[in-house]
Scaffold this motif. Sequence first.
Motif, PDB file in Angstrom:
ATOM      1  N   TYR A 116       8.979   0.003   1.237  1.00 25.51           N
ATOM      2  CA  TYR A 116      10.374   0.388   1.074  1.00 25.51           C
ATOM      3  C   TYR A 116      10.462   1.899   0.923  1.00 25.51           C
ATOM      4  CZ  TYR A 116      10.941  -4.582  -0.113  1.00 25.51           C
ATOM      5  OH  TYR A 116      10.919  -5.940  -0.095  1.00 25.51           O
ATOM      6  N   TYR A 117      11.550   2.455   1.445  1.00 23.26           N
ATOM      7  CA  TYR A 117      11.811   3.877   1.240  1.00 23.26           C
ATOM      8  C   TYR A 117      13.066   4.034   0.405  1.00 23.26           C
ATOM      9  CZ  TYR A 117       8.496   4.955   4.981  1.00 23.26           C
ATOM     10  OH  TYR A 117       7.377   5.079   5.743  1.00 23.26           O
ATOM     11  N   GLY A 118      13.091   5.076  -0.412  1.00 22.67           N
ATOM     12  CA  GLY A 118      14.297   5.398  -1.174  1.00 22.67           C
ATOM     13  C   GLY A 118      14.563   4.421  -2.302  1.00 22.67           C
ATOM     14  N   LEU A 136      18.300   1.979  -0.242  1.00 26.75           N
ATOM     15  CA  LEU A 136      16.955   1.411  -0.075  1.00 26.75           C
ATOM     16  C   LEU A 136      16.759   0.983   1.373  1.00 26.75           C
ATOM     17  CD1 LEU A 136      14.402   0.474  -1.750  1.00 26.75           C
ATOM     18  CD2 LEU A 136      15.399  -1.797  -1.620  1.00 26.75           C
ATOM     19  N   VAL A 137      15.665   1.489   1.992  1.00 31.25           N
ATOM     20  CA  VAL A 137      15.342   1.082   3.361  1.00 31.25           C
ATOM     21  C   VAL A 137      14.115   0.199   3.325  1.00 31.25           C
ATOM     22  CG1 VAL A 137      14.693   1.862   5.657  1.00 31.25           C
ATOM     23  CG2 VAL A 137      16.291   3.202   4.290  1.00 31.25           C
ATOM     24  N   LYS A 138      14.269  -1.056   3.784  1.00 32.87           N
ATOM     25  CA  LYS A 138      13.114  -1.953   3.823  1.00 32.87           C
ATOM     26  C   LYS A 138      12.481  -1.844   5.195  1.00 32.87           C
ATOM     27  CE  LYS A 138      14.923  -5.111   0.369  1.00 32.87           C
ATOM     28  NZ  LYS A 138      15.341  -6.484   0.050  1.00 32.87           N
ATOM     29  N   ALA A 139      11.627  -0.794   5.364  1.00 38.80           N
ATOM     30  CA  ALA A 139      11.032  -0.521   6.671  1.00 38.80           C
ATOM     31  C   ALA A 139      10.081  -1.644   7.074  1.00 38.80           C
ATOM     32  CB  ALA A 139      10.300   0.818   6.646  1.00 38.80           C
ATOM     33  N   VAL A 140       9.336  -2.150   6.119  1.00 36.10           N
ATOM     34  CA  VAL A 140       8.480  -3.324   6.338  1.00 36.10           C
ATOM     35  C   VAL A 140       8.768  -4.285   5.202  1.00 36.10           C
ATOM     36  CG1 VAL A 140       6.119  -4.206   6.370  1.00 36.10           C
ATOM     37  CG2 VAL A 140       6.662  -2.096   7.589  1.00 36.10           C
ATOM     38  N   GLY A 171      10.022  -4.224  19.380  1.00 36.30           N
ATOM     39  CA  GLY A 171      11.167  -4.212  18.475  1.00 36.30           C
ATOM     40  C   GLY A 171      12.001  -2.984  18.728  1.00 36.30           C
ATOM     41  N   LYS A 172      13.248  -3.023  18.227  1.00 39.16           N
ATOM     42  CA  LYS A 172      14.153  -1.907  18.439  1.00 39.16           C
ATOM     43  C   LYS A 172      13.664  -0.667  17.699  1.00 39.16           C
ATOM     44  CE  LYS A 172      18.514  -4.442  18.664  1.00 39.16           C
ATOM     45  NZ  LYS A 172      18.522  -5.343  17.486  1.00 39.16           N
ATOM     46  N   SER A 173      14.212   0.446  18.090  1.00 39.66           N
ATOM     47  CA  SER A 173      13.898   1.686  17.388  1.00 39.66           C
ATOM     48  C   SER A 173      14.372   1.566  15.943  1.00 39.66           C
ATOM     49  CB  SER A 173      14.594   2.852  18.088  1.00 39.66           C
ATOM     50  OG  SER A 173      14.237   4.039  17.454  1.00 39.66           O
ATOM     51  N   GLY A 174      13.541   1.978  15.006  1.00 43.64           N
ATOM     52  CA  GLY A 174      13.914   1.927  13.596  1.00 43.64           C
ATOM     53  C   GLY A 174      13.679   0.574  12.970  1.00 43.64           C
ATOM     54  N   SER A 175      13.041  -0.360  13.698  1.00 43.21           N
ATOM     55  CA  SER A 175      12.829  -1.689  13.141  1.00 43.21           C
ATOM     56  C   SER A 175      11.631  -1.739  12.198  1.00 43.21           C
ATOM     57  CB  SER A 175      12.643  -2.697  14.270  1.00 43.21           C
ATOM     58  OG  SER A 175      11.569  -2.291  15.106  1.00 43.21           O
ATOM     59  N   GLY A 176      10.766  -0.704  12.240  1.00 45.35           N
ATOM     60  CA  GLY A 176       9.657  -0.646  11.292  1.00 45.35           C
ATOM     61  C   GLY A 176       8.281  -0.785  11.914  1.00 45.35           C
ATOM     62  N   LYS A 177       8.216  -0.637  13.245  1.00 46.07           N
ATOM     63  CA  LYS A 177       6.926  -0.808  13.919  1.00 46.07           C
ATOM     64  C   LYS A 177       5.914   0.253  13.477  1.00 46.07           C
ATOM     65  CE  LYS A 177       8.826  -0.166  17.983  1.00 46.07           C
ATOM     66  NZ  LYS A 177      10.245   0.090  17.647  1.00 46.07           N
ATOM     67  N   SER A 178       6.359   1.500  13.541  1.00 42.34           N
ATOM     68  CA  SER A 178       5.438   2.585  13.191  1.00 42.34           C
ATOM     69  C   SER A 178       4.978   2.458  11.749  1.00 42.34           C
ATOM     70  CB  SER A 178       6.111   3.936  13.386  1.00 42.34           C
ATOM     71  OG  SER A 178       6.388   4.158  14.736  1.00 42.34           O
ATOM     72  N   THR A 179       5.906   2.111  10.888  1.00 43.21           N
ATOM     73  CA  THR A 179       5.554   1.983   9.477  1.00 43.21           C
ATOM     74  C   THR A 179       4.467   0.928   9.291  1.00 43.21           C
ATOM     75  OG1 THR A 179       7.854   2.524   8.978  1.00 43.21           O
ATOM     76  CG2 THR A 179       6.515   1.673   7.180  1.00 43.21           C
ATOM     77  N   LEU A 180       4.632  -0.186   9.990  1.00 40.05           N
ATOM     78  CA  LEU A 180       3.620  -1.244   9.899  1.00 40.05           C
ATOM     79  C   LEU A 180       2.268  -0.736  10.387  1.00 40.05           C
ATOM     80  CD1 LEU A 180       2.872  -4.196   9.349  1.00 40.05           C
ATOM     81  CD2 LEU A 180       3.517  -4.711  11.711  1.00 40.05           C
ATOM     82  N   THR A 208       2.010  10.486   6.393  1.00 42.20           N
ATOM     83  CA  THR A 208       2.908   9.966   7.437  1.00 42.20           C
ATOM     84  C   THR A 208       3.989  10.991   7.780  1.00 42.20           C
ATOM     85  OG1 THR A 208       3.948   8.775   5.631  1.00 42.20           O
ATOM     86  CG2 THR A 208       2.634   7.489   7.148  1.00 42.20           C
ATOM     87  N   ASP A 209       4.436  11.752   6.768  1.00 41.36           N
ATOM     88  CA  ASP A 209       5.410  12.807   7.045  1.00 41.36           C
ATOM     89  C   ASP A 209       4.840  13.801   8.027  1.00 41.36           C
ATOM     90  OD1 ASP A 209       7.281  11.736   5.457  1.00 41.36           O
ATOM     91  OD2 ASP A 209       6.880  13.017   3.714  1.00 41.36           O
ATOM     92  N   ARG A 210       3.572  14.148   7.800  1.00 41.00           N
ATOM     93  CA  ARG A 210       2.945  15.139   8.674  1.00 41.00           C
ATOM     94  C   ARG A 210       2.872  14.618  10.095  1.00 41.00           C
ATOM     95  NH1 ARG A 210      -1.149  16.141   4.780  1.00 41.00           N
ATOM     96  NH2 ARG A 210      -0.355  17.766   3.424  1.00 41.00           N
ATOM     97  N   ILE A 211       2.529  13.355  10.216  1.00 42.89           N
ATOM     98  CA  ILE A 211       2.377  12.799  11.556  1.00 42.89           C
ATOM     99  C   ILE A 211       3.740  12.659  12.230  1.00 42.89           C
ATOM    100  CG2 ILE A 211       1.797  10.677  12.783  1.00 42.89           C
ATOM    101  CD1 ILE A 211      -0.621  10.502  10.980  1.00 42.89           C
ATOM    102  N   ARG A 212       4.710  12.216  11.468  1.00 41.09           N
ATOM    103  CA  ARG A 212       6.044  12.041  12.039  1.00 41.09           C
ATOM    104  C   ARG A 212       6.675  13.376  12.434  1.00 41.09           C
ATOM    105  NH1 ARG A 212       8.556   6.984  11.177  1.00 41.09           N
ATOM    106  NH2 ARG A 212       7.250   5.563   9.989  1.00 41.09           N
ATOM    107  N   SER A 213       6.252  14.480  11.730  1.00 36.54           N
ATOM    108  CA  SER A 213       6.883  15.767  12.013  1.00 36.54           C
ATOM    109  C   SER A 213       6.705  16.173  13.467  1.00 36.54           C
ATOM    110  CB  SER A 213       6.333  16.852  11.091  1.00 36.54           C
ATOM    111  OG  SER A 213       5.044  17.231  11.512  1.00 36.54           O
TER     112      SER A 213
END
Lengths: 222, 848
Positions: A13-15, A20-24, A41-50, B841-846
């Motif tokens: 989660y972020y924030g 609150l953003v539940k990225a994953v 998945g769509k952009s912003g769905s949490g793929k990168s975070t996973l 992750t911030d660094r990579i996303r930047s």
Amino acid sequence: MDTILETKDLCRYYGADPQLVKAVDHVSIRIEQGEFVTVVGKSGSGKSTLLHLLGGLDYPTSGEILMEGRNIAAYGREEMAAYRRRKIGFVFQAYNLIPSLNVWENVVLPIGLDGRKADEAYVEEILCAIGMEKKKRSLPNTLSGGQQQRCAIARALAAKPAIILADEPTGNLDSRTGDEVMSLLKTTAKKYGQTLVVITHNEEIAQTADRTLTIEDGKVVV
Amino acid sequence: MRMISLLAKSRLRHYRSRTALTMSAVFLASLMLQGIFVSALGVLDANKQMIQEGDWHVRLSGLTWEQMEMLRGHLEVETLTFTVTAGEVEYGRLNGYLTWSENVRDDRTDSVRAADAPDSEDTGVSSFVEGRLPRTADEISGPADFFERLGAEAEIGAQVTVPFRANGADGLGRIQERTFTICGLEPSIDVEELGIAETRVAYGAEVSEAFVREILPEQEILYTASVRLCGEEESGYEEMVERIKALAETLGVSKDDMFINESYLYMTLTPPMDAIMVVAFLALLVVVFSMMIIYSIYYVNIISDIQEIGRLKMLGASDRQIRVLFLREGSFTSLIAVPAGILAGTLIPCFALPSILDWVMQYNVISGAELDRPDMFSAPLTLFAAAVMFLAVFLALRKPVRIAAEVSPVTAVRFEETGGTKKNRRGFSQMSTGRLCLANLSRSRRRTLVTLMAMGLSFSLFMGMAGVLSSITPQDMADRKLNGAQFRIALDYEIVDRVYPENSLNHVQMQRLLGKDTVSQIEAMDGVEQVRKIGFMLARVEDAPEGNDLYYDGDTARVGWFRKDQMELFGEDLYLGDPDYDKMAAENGVILMGGEYMYQRAELPIGSTVHLTFYDGNREIPFTGKIMACADYGDAPDGQFLITEDTFRRLNVETDPTTSLFVDLKGSKLEPGYERRYEEIKEKLSALVGQQERLYLVSLDEELYISDMSVAVIRYPCYALLALIVFISLFSMINTMAVSITARKRELGMLQAVGLSQRQLVRMLSGEGIFYAVGALAIAFTVGNGLGLRLFRWAEENGFMSVSAYHYPFAETAALCAVMLVIQLVIVLVVKKNVKKESLTDRIRSGE
Ligand SMILES: Nc1ncnc2c1ncn2[C@@H]1O[C@H](COP(=O)(O)OP(=O)(O)O)[C@@H](O)[C@H]1O
Ligand SMILES: [Mg+2]
């Protein structure tokens, strides 16, 4: 088949509360040894975070990530760095090569960071496999996008990692070059028996995979 | 262009820490430059105050009442003060004079007077703590401790008995005593604090006209007048001297009785070239070095901005706009930093200098004179300093700005700092953190080089100057005075004293005070290694040139002698001739000392015969010698004429010619118990000297104390300046490293993604710092020390601060290393904090 990577109720989660953003969000997946998995998945769905979580770039808010049965979420920072350089190979959308190092040095960098000696014959072999054996001494800024991404793939392979994680590896490339890069990634992974997890928007790529995970709002949908 | 200004401002705000760094560097550089100017003005003014002892132009002595009257009415005279030295105090070793002084005339306007001497609301003759000048014959005023040392109470109204010799037309008269009432007290001279022997202090006490007229008949009262002529401002140095000479002539004052205050006239009427040179040199040093450092900072910053510049160009910015952008950033920076630096550079010396000068003055001025607050601010010079700094920043910016203007828009998409033309790299076949660090340093070789040179050169300057400064040692200065010994016992004598001939050297020498007995007595003291003697004889030079100022009283000279093994001491001091000891011994050879000056005036060419008559107590020994050489004063034994020891033996002198004994102690300073032994011997020697009125003791610790002061005056300001230059150069390294961290944000993230641990990351980044530190130190210890040796040679040849032995600057070396070590630690800490602050992750996303 053996399960190489498994997540249990993984959350990131972020924030805080109002924003609150539940990225994953409570993701439980299994990835088998040698499998080729795509994540869509769509952009912003949490793929990168996973992917960042799987690769030990980030820590989860809760849940477990089991690599060969051990929970890496409990690792310290130093352990995590070692995990990354031994078990994981990354390929990102931006090629992320170190501009001050030539192709060869970029490829052997993770091994050197691990205090190991690179198997030079093996590195040569990889460079041949990706068709970059003539560009060993070149600096990244002299390479085309496709060449840079191939170089990044070679780097991901060089340390003989268990898993290769790729985040939209073809996103910056035209479709033909993208296909080339993708097939290279697949064949080399197969050849060296590595597990491959690829985030992609590309339907064609997704279809060639052993399995596809679809993510929506941080959740895996079946 | 409004857009550009806006962009410049927002960039300055965005890169806050970088802006702060640049501003600090410019600020410190301006501070230094202005600080040098202000301090130099202050010191010059203080020097003027110290040297001038008043702003009179000429002192005419031996004036009669009639001559005084003429002066009083003379049109050319602006101010007139006189002093009559009525008597000399005769009380043990007390050095004192009874004087009657008066301000006769002061035609200057009040404002001028006030500006010249703001504090002297009284007579201008003396400055009183309490009381006033004497009016009646039995009143006296003077320093409090003078009265105390005479055994009286230093209080207004107290009685004091003063034994003195009246100062008549034929020299000093018989000793007489007089009891006065104290009517004025001047500030004391604190002998304790000065750390010097009391005998070196000369006191002046004021008496009244009535008293003077009582002890001296009218025609024997001789006035010494201090005169200031009108129109100083309109005249040059030469002209003033001519006018002064003309005045003396109309009064009928002989040349010998005229003392022109040349140092004052020189100071006020000619620009002080030496000082200007030194200040110009220091200022140039500061400007050049700060330019170099500011250049390196801008250069590195612009290089790291190349991608951003490329983006601006892609959006359509012209070369000219880019140039204007960076110049504007530079001028915004200097518009704040330069005035702030100038202000600080004015204020700091203004507050610090007077107290520093006071501290220095305590040890230098025996008469207890007080300095007025020196005049140190000059508006034109301040403007000049500001202009120079603006220009320096502009010049430092020129090249980096040109680089910025030439950036191609392609770099926005494909960026590789400099070296864009480089395609390949040999590289390593295996990688490690160290190699990664090297690869990064070599990526922008010019950036690395510029930073390294900026640091290396400033460090070299530091070490170079340290080479000279550390060679100026109080120990060397004291050793020279004491001939390397720990104590010196010296005779107290006058070369010639007509009224009391027993004071004259030849009579004092008859007493054999420093003869065998004394020597063996000292040698018998526990811990004394040896006693060395030096001395000379007095001799009358027959047929000396008429009216010469070479000899005492026109004909009495010091004659010394040397041993065969001392021949080499002449060394390079030989001006003419090539003396051979044996030949000299055989033919009564004489070396004329004093170099060219003496040679041209003494009328004694090489090969000529000289007739000397030695004063051996009451005896006279005639001697005929042959001038065989002429040499400058140097390391050779003392004397205006030198003969060989063999020749001297043949004279069969009966008195003891020794004037000083040098006492060497056994063992080294480092040995335990040395200090105690030193103190014991000092006590014994003091006791020995105390028995004899004609002996005095000079000891190493006192000499060291005095030398310490004069060394500190040179050394600390220099080190302060150098430390600032080194400090600013550190900015260059810090900037480069900061840039290398922020500009590679994503790259560092990438490195971490491929497995670089945090510890490795910190190690890699601080590795760059270590590289700069070690590199700069290496340059400092090679180039810098080489420079140091050179500068030392130069200083030695030019007699700067009488340096004679090269001392390697160990302390400075250690200090520099220590500073670098501390800086490294700080860098590691800052890097660590910086690395932790941002998540991976911030660094990579930047980059996405
Ligand atoms: N550092 C962060 N702080 C706050 N929110 C973030 C952060 N990183 C990602 N997010 C949010 O998490 C969600 C998932 O992002 P991401 O994993 O990048 O999605 P994808 O890769 O599927 O496009 C997005 O809504 C994004 O805004
Ligand atoms: Mg993404």
